[in-house]
Enzyme design. Structure first.
Site, PDB file in Angstrom:
ATOM      1  CB  VAL A 153      -0.911  -0.006   1.245  1.00 19.26           C
ATOM      2  CG1 VAL A 153      -1.542   1.357   1.423  1.00 19.26           C
ATOM      3  CG2 VAL A 153      -1.981  -1.056   1.081  1.00 19.26           C
ATOM      4  CB  ALA A 154       3.679   2.324   2.062  1.00 19.78           C
ATOM      5  CD  GLU A 192      -2.669   4.593  -2.739  1.00 21.49           C
ATOM      6  OE1 GLU A 192      -1.596   5.201  -2.663  1.00 21.49           O
ATOM      7  OE2 GLU A 192      -2.964   3.645  -2.007  1.00 21.49           O
ATOM      8  CG  ASP A 206      -9.360  34.655 -38.322  1.00 21.52           C
ATOM      9  OD1 ASP A 206     -10.529  34.666 -37.961  1.00 21.52           O
ATOM     10  OD2 ASP A 206      -8.960  34.379 -39.462  1.00 21.52           O
ATOM     11  CG  ASN A 213       0.060   5.777   1.800  1.00 24.23           C
ATOM     12  OD1 ASN A 213       0.481   6.358   0.807  1.00 24.23           O
ATOM     13  ND2 ASN A 213      -1.072   5.146   1.832  1.00 24.23           N
ATOM     14  CG  ASP A 261       3.049   8.396  -0.931  1.00 23.53           C
ATOM     15  OD1 ASP A 261       2.550   7.311  -1.211  1.00 23.53           O
ATOM     16  OD2 ASP A 261       4.275   8.626  -0.995  1.00 23.53           O
TER      17      ASP A 261
END
Lengths: 1021, 402
Positions: free
Chosen positions: A418-419, A423, A465, A856, A860
């Site tokens: 998970v860490a 994700e 233009d 995490n 993170d």
């Protein structure tokens, strides 16, 4: 609230039915109920409801049966069941209630289900003996019917259109002319979706394990982490979704219709079946309609058929059974644009019943498509998931081999998984893009599609233009040439060779001014305070302004010579021709347009009031004057007139003179071109003007950056070989005499040459080109609704300078995402490496599950987000645009990431080693490792701020990062101090020496990484 | 030196892509000079299917519409096919304005001799002029005949005698020389392009060949002394019908038909192109001056054939060397002719411009001056009226010495 009750009732009824056993596939583990039989989708409009019927999709006969049975019910006006979408649309009167209809449908469906054969027979028998006309509207065959028949059927007429009562009736019956908008995902669903991802599943598993093995607190904490993650993710994603969906606020164009014998402009939402639409060049078709009159009408149907060349339309009835959509030349469809000519059409379908609406329902709910960058990040993310799963398996195995408990190792390796998995990767992209949209909003740049921001960062060529974008589109007449004499116009005064001239004293001049007023579509309104308000195109407004300044009563003149017919400019004929009544037997023809073409039509000229023939020398002299005026960057028009006596039309006209108008270049555009060039973006000007005018402006703006200016003059680009076109478009800086139809070709040629193209446009005809370009830019105020609707970027205050800001922001956002991703990947990789190393070498567990989860949360998320909000680097606009082929992280970047994370891991391992040396393999050593890893990762965030060494460049301060780092460090220290947290994380108190070691192990990697940065060969930031 | 030989020269019509480009370039020069006689301009032009490329470097007070001029020329030449026509072709212009130079506004008409001496040439060039008495125009016979045939080929198209022809065309004439004088026509080749074959509108090859013979070859040779005889080989479209032709079939560039512009390779000629340059380019006006000298020498009976070579170097006003070659036909020694030339002819750049009035001619002559020179030769033109270097006004001076 009837709808809600019916829905509830329906659910009850549905649940009584036996589910047919099909279960829908879902990419997320879905625990939904089986779908109900009849589900209400829409019932917002009175008298109109849409249901979704399970089993209707792809059914052969059920739709027909439903239509057959329901249409014969009293009170039901219209039924349409579609086997493509599985939906049924019912229009009904007030006699019926929604509940009654729903039960009707249920009964019929069950009937069909139980005894399909009988139902079919019933239907076939009935249709054989049917004598009463079906209530089903023959939607498909309008093109096969005569216009007169259609007009009577819809109870409308060409002259008067619908009566106002009828309009209200139809509005009630068929609803507003809107297409269903997709609803954004509800906040709850975003939140719940978060819990359906793989990492969360793993964590739940870990929590479950903890529970089983008695670590209740652990389980609680794990679930707590998950929830906090979910909350954070929800906060950012819902904000993004909201922003994304606000992009969809469509500007609703208006349409000209004939109602109650009056030509009125109404909001296109109020169009109903039976309305007569007035189609003019530049109008957006608001609903499906059958043409009753068409004069050289050409329509761009690319939105519907993909065909980029405009189609010529006719009012004739077609024959033949299977006429495909693209060949229905007597129909115009919602979403298409009129590019030339004019016409009248009667509306036969609105809203969801239009072809556009049906396509939309076919497609289903519109999901926000993923941008290329998001896709890349998704891919990178899934690769990482695989990698970390592999590594975690390895760590688990190694830990087991070393003799640690299964459960403990399981928890640890799951937490590591998970860490280690970032994700948040795609979320970072979406969030940053969405936040970037907000930032640009503050600069009055409205971004309407997410991938426009990505594209902005890599724009290589910008096509501008001339009229309206580079120039202020405020034309004013500055020079006239009649009778070979130059007349200057300044401040409303006519000067001939410095002497003021009274227009009434010079016949040619007066006639020239008169023709300019008559052959003119601008609307003039007399305000009560004597001012005139003129509405129309800039060119024609300028002519009227000149006349007003000369003291000519414009309105009186228009009244005196009422207009009979008008022939607009088209691609083949570059002039406009109008016919006016002089008196019963005489008509006046007024022509203005491209001087060369108008001159060709003339045989005589006016000199001192007499008509004398035009000799070759005269024509040459006029051409020379035209050239001279064009060389001064003026837009030059030629004017002529003629008489029609008693129906006898004289082919040739009498030449009057030339009118030269100046459209000043917008303030600051020249510097803007310079900024674009510095940023490595090539500037290309597109104009309908003649070459000399284009050259003069191109020179003024220095479009060629000092090199020879290359101009392509053509109005038949189709004749060029595609390879030649590709090669030319790459080199040419100015396109002259281009009609808007060719803009798309130019964009495509540039794209084929491999360029990322940004294109500006304000007219209806620019829409296909705006869509095709990677970044389509429209002006907010001037310019048409259609262009704004189709464009990716709308400059709300019409200032082109904001484009350079948009480009800078686009590049910055992309760079920031790279920085953020770089940070996330390197920190996660370092965690993996530390665990792997420690387990491999047998040095115990430097980090336990709790600590990994804490990592995490702390390292993170916040610094990662803060990095994504970095302000632009000072040199972001001095470097060429990045190549679109480049992946967001190439192999060099990956090598750098690996080396940086190795450095981080090694230093943490060193601190761990020190801890072990002093305290043995113990929680104390783990704490040291933990603290040092966290702090070094936090400091690493600073290093990730730029690919260049921080000492060499001056980065503007990023407050978010300061706050994030400060906050994270504080949190880290808190967990040392507060006993509760300490126990949770199994962190022991540390003494000063430990602190010094930790500090060193945090600083050294930073210094090392910074030092090694300068050894890299310079790359784009 | 050869006495008996066969020599061929070719010419092309104004519709030939190379000549079309020459014409467009010179039309631009005309236009510039008309608006601003002190313009300096160099323009090159290239055509291919559906596209015209014009590159110009200029220093001028006037701003002209290059694309319009090009379209006018194309239209006047007669290109109206769908594959290439004035209206539908795309024109790319590459324009560069040069910084203003010192001598731009000097009007040579008003300069004194010492001032003329100061104006140096800006290009290096060796230019040649030639004249011979094979034809009344003092041009070699092969190129003269080729030009006449090409001109007639255009005429029959424009006057609708053969309405199925298209503008592109090529002619070649081979002449046999006996003792350095033309004695018979050896061969004639004509390539004429036509509209796509159609039984009514555009006949087959055989018919075309008959028509060309009758309307082009025969009328041209009616007034010539040496006519084709029975042994003369006549080829008309020997490779088969030439459909449409023009830029769609073969592309063209300015300056690729130098020989046709001068003497049909009978004499030496400079490699530099003549079209598309303003009068201050010595590689153009020097050739005119050399022709002027050679023609007057032959017209004054000092030689039967005379080639004058002038070499210029950057930074000097006078030519570095003047050479005269009379191929053994000179009545006086070549060296003496050279001395005469040096004495009576002004070969300095400003002097040439002054004596020929090169700056103001386009404004004086209707239909453009340089544009008309672009096709059918820059020298030996008897059809244009006043062409300054074709005047034989120095004969008396030269004859007096003899």
């Amino acid at each position: 609230m009837e709808g809600l009750q019916v829905a509830q009732w329906l659910t009850e009824m549905n649940n009584r039915q036996l589910p047919s056993g099909e279960s829908r596939k879902s990419h997320r583990l879905s625990l939904k109920q089986p779908k109900p039989l009849v589900q209400m989708l829409h019932n917002r409009v009175q008298g109109r409801v849409r249901y979704k019927i399970r089993g209707l999709k792809r059914s052969e006969n059920l739709p027909q049966y439903l239509e057959f049975r329901l249409s014969s019910q009293p009170g039901i006006n219209y039924v349409r069941a579609s086997s493509w979408t599985g939906n049924i649309l019912i229009l009904f009167t007030k006699e019926l209630s929604l509940k009654a209809i729903a039960s009707l449908i249920l009964t019929i469906v069950n009937e069909y289900r139980q005894q399909p054969k009988q139902a079919l027979e019933l239907m076939q028998n009935w249709s054989k003996t049917a004598s009463k006309p079906s209530n089903l509207m023959p939607l498909e065959s309008w093109h096969l019917q005569e216009t007169a028949a259609i007009l009577t059927e819809l109870e409308t007429s060409r002259e008067s259109g619908l009566s106002l009562e009828r309009v209200q009736d139809n509005l009630q019956k068929y609803g507003a002319n809107v297409l269903a908008e997709s609803k954004p995902r509800s906040g709850l669903s975003i939140f719940i979706d978060y819990f359906k991802s793989v990492p969360v599943a793993l964590l739940t598993l870990a929590a479950g394990l903890s529970l089983v093995t008695g670590g209740i607190i652990d389980a609680v904490v794990i679930m707590g982490v998950v929830t906090i993650n979910a909350i954070l993710g929800y906060a950012t994603e819902s904000q993004s979704e909201r922003i994304i969906h606000s992009l969809k606020s469509l500007v609703n164009p208006s349409a000209w219709t004939i109602r109650a014998s009056q030509v009125t402009k109404i909001n296109s939402q109020e169009i109903v079946i039976g309305d007569i639409l007035v189609l003019k060049p530049g109008s957006y078709v608001a609903a499906d309609a059958r043409l009753i009159e068409a004069e050289r009408l050409s329509v761009d149907e690319s939105a519907l058929t993909g065909e980029s060349v405009p189609v010529l339309k006719t009012a004739q009835t077609l024959t033949g059974q299977d006429v495909p959509l693209a060949e229905r030349a007597n129909m115009v469809y919602r979403g298409t644009l009129v590019t030339g000519g004019q016409g009248l059409a009667v509306v036969v379908a609105t809203g969801q019943l239009t072809e556009m609406g049906r396509i939309q329902t076919l497609v289903g709910e519109t999901t926000v498509p993923q941008t290329p960058m998001e896709r890349q990040l998704d891919r990178a993310g899934s690769q990482l998931v695989l990698l970390s799963s592999g590594v975690c398996g390895l760590v688990f195995a190694l830990g087991l081999m070393r003799g640690y408990g299964v459960v403990q190792m399981l928890k640890t390796s799951i937490s590591l998984a998970v860490a280690a998995v970032p994700e948040g990767l795609p979320t970072v992209a979406t969030t940053t893009l969405a936040l970037g949209i907000g930032k640009m909003r503050r600069h009055n740049v409205l971004i309407r599609r997410l991938d426009a921001i990505e594209a902005l960062g890599s724009v290589q060529t910008i096509c501008l233009d001339k009229t309206g974008t580079l120039t202020a589109n405020q034309m004013s007449v500055v020079e006239l040439c009649t009778d070979y004499q130059r007349i200057e116009v300044t401040d409303g005064q006519f000067l001939r060779e410095g002497e003021p001239l009274n227009p009434y004293g010079c016949d040619e001049l007066l006639k020239l001014i008169h023709v300019s007023i008559l052959c003119n579509e601008s609307k003039v309104n007399n305000h009560h305070d004597g001012r005139y308000v003129v509405n129309g195109s800039a060119t024609e407004n300028a002519l009227i302004q000149m006349a007003i300044a000369a003291g000519i009563d414009v309105l009186e003149l228009k009244r005196k010579y009422p207009r009979l017919e008008i022939d607009h400019r088209s691609e083949e004929r570059n002039f406009m021709r109008t016919v006016h009544i002089v008196h019963e037997s005489q008509k006046l023809v007024a022509v203005k347009g491209n001087p060369t073409e108008v001159l060709e039509l003339c045989c005589c000229q006016l000199k001192c009031g007499r008509q004398i023939p035009l000799t070759e020398a005269d024509r040459q002299a006029i051409e020379m004057e035209n050239e001279r005026m064009a060389g001064k960057a003026l837009r030059v028009l030629g004017a002529a007139y003629g008489h029609i006596d008693d129906g006898e039309c004289s082919e040739s006209l009498i030449w009057l003179g030339l009118v030269g108008m100046a459209d000043p270049v917008r303030h600051g555009v020249k510097d803007l071109m310079g900024s674009f060039h510095q940023a490595g973006i090539k500037t290309v000007m597109i104009t309908g003007d003649q070459s000399p005018t284009a050259y003069a402006i191109g020179k003024e703006l220095n479009l060629s950056q000092g090199k020879p200016l290359e101009i392509l003059d053509s109005n038949h680009l189709a004749h060029l070989d595609p390879e030649v076109m590709k090669g030319l478009c790459d080199r040419v800086q100015v396109f002259a005499r281009i009609s808007p139809v060719h803009k798309l070709q130019i964009v495509q040629a540039l794209q084929q040459a491999g360029k990322i193209v940004a294109m500006t446009g304000d007219g209806i005809n620019d829409a296909p080109a705006l869509k095709a370009a990677e970044v389509g830019i429209a002006m907010g105020h001037t310019g048409t609704d259609a262009a704004r609707e189709v464009a990716d970027v709308v400059l709300e205050d019409d200032r082109l300078e904001t484009m350079i800001i948009a480009v800078s922001q686009g590049r910055t956002i992309y760079n920031n995402i790279r920085k953020s991703v770089h940070f996330l990947l390197s920190t996660n990789l370092s965690e993996i490496m530390v665990m792997l190393l420690a387990n491999g070498v047998g040095l115990g567990q430097p980090l336990n599950a709790m600590q990994l989860l804490w990592l995490n949360m702390v390292t993170d998320i916040f610094p990662g987000l803060a990095l994504a909000l970095e302000p632009p680097e000072p040199e972001v606009l001095q470097v060429p645009p990045r190549s679109p082929e480049d992946p967001i992280l190439n192999s060099q970047d990956f090598q750098r990431i690996i080396s940086e994370s190795s450095v981080l891991s090694v230093s943490s391992m060193a601190a761990y080693g020190y801890g072990i040396a002093r305290y043995g393999i113990s929680p104390h050593a783990s704490s040291i490792a933990f603290m040092s890893l966290v702090t070094s990762q936090l400091l690493h965030a600073l290093s990730c701020r730029s690919t260049k060494p921080l000492s060499t460049i001056h980065l503007p301060a990023n407050h978010y990062l300061t706050v994030a780092l400060g906050g994270s460090l504080t949190l880290q220290l808190i967990c040392l101090v507060i006993p509760g947290l300490r126990n949770l994380l199994q962190v022991t108190p540390l003494n000063l020496l430990d602190g010094v070691v930790i500090g060193n192990s945090a600083l050294l990697p930073l210094l090392f990484n910074e030092a090694t940065k300068s050894n890299r060969l310079g790359e784009e930031p | 030196m050869k006495r008996d030989f066969m020599f061929t020269s070719e010419s092309v019509t104004e519709g030939h892509p190379d000549k079309l480009c020459d014409r467009i370039s010179d039309a631009i020069v005309d236009h510039f000079l008309r608006h601003d006689p002190f313009t300096r301009v160099v323009t090159e032009c290239a055509v291919a299917t559906a596209i015209v490329f014009i590159a110009a470097r200029f220093e001028s007070d006037a701003l002209i519409d290059f694309t319009k001029i090009a379209r006018q020329v194309i239209k006047q030449v007669g290109y109206e096919q769908p594959s290439f026509s004035a209206k539908t072709c795309s024109i790319v212009t590459s324009l560069k304005e040069l910084p203003q130079g010192e001598y731009r506004h000097f009007d040579e008409q008003k300069l004194s001799d010492t001032e003329i001496e100061k104006i140096a040439v800006k290009n290096q060039a060796t230019v040649f002029g030639f004249a011979c008495n094979q034809t009344p125009a003092f041009m070699p016979l092969p190129i003269w005949l080729a030009h006449q045939l090409a001109r007639r080929l255009t005429e029959v198209r424009v006057q609708n005698i053969l309405p199925y022809l298209t503008p592109d065309g090529k002619t070649q004439v081979g002449v046999e020389y006996c003792d350095r004088q033309p004695c018979r026509i050896h061969s004639i080749t004509i390539i004429a392009s036509q509209y796509p074959l159609d039984p009514v509108a555009s006949p087959d090859l055989k018919q075309l060949q008959e028509d060309i013979r009758a309307t082009v070859i025969d009328p041209v040779f009616e007034t010539e002394i040496i006519k084709p005889d029975l042994d003369t080989r006549i080829f008309i479209n020997p490779d088969g019908p030439f459909i449409i032709g023009g830029p769609a079939a073969h592309s063209g560039v300015t300056g690729r038909k130098n020989a046709i512009d001068t003497y049909g390779e009978y004499s030496r000629h400079s490699g530099a192109a003549l079209s598309g340059k303003d009068p201050t380019r010595i590689d153009r006006v020097g050739a005119y001056a050399a022709r002027y000298a050679a023609k007057n020498v032959v017209a004054a009976d000092l030689a039967e054939e005379c080639e004058v070579q002038l070499s210029y170097s950057i930074g000097l006003a006078r030519p570095v060397s003047i050479q005269v070659e009379t191929f053994g036909t000179g009545k006086i020694a070549d060296e003496e002719i050279k001395v005469l030339l040096e004495k009576h002819f002004d070969f300095r750049l400003a002097g040439i411009i002054k004596q020929f009035n090169l700056r103001f001619l386009p404004a004086l002559i209707k239909g453009g001056f340089y544009k008309q020179l672009a096709t059918y030769g820059h020298v030996g033109r008897t059809d244009l009226g006043l062409v300054p270097w074709e005047e034989t006004d120095k004969i008396t001076l030269l004859k007096a010495i003899k």
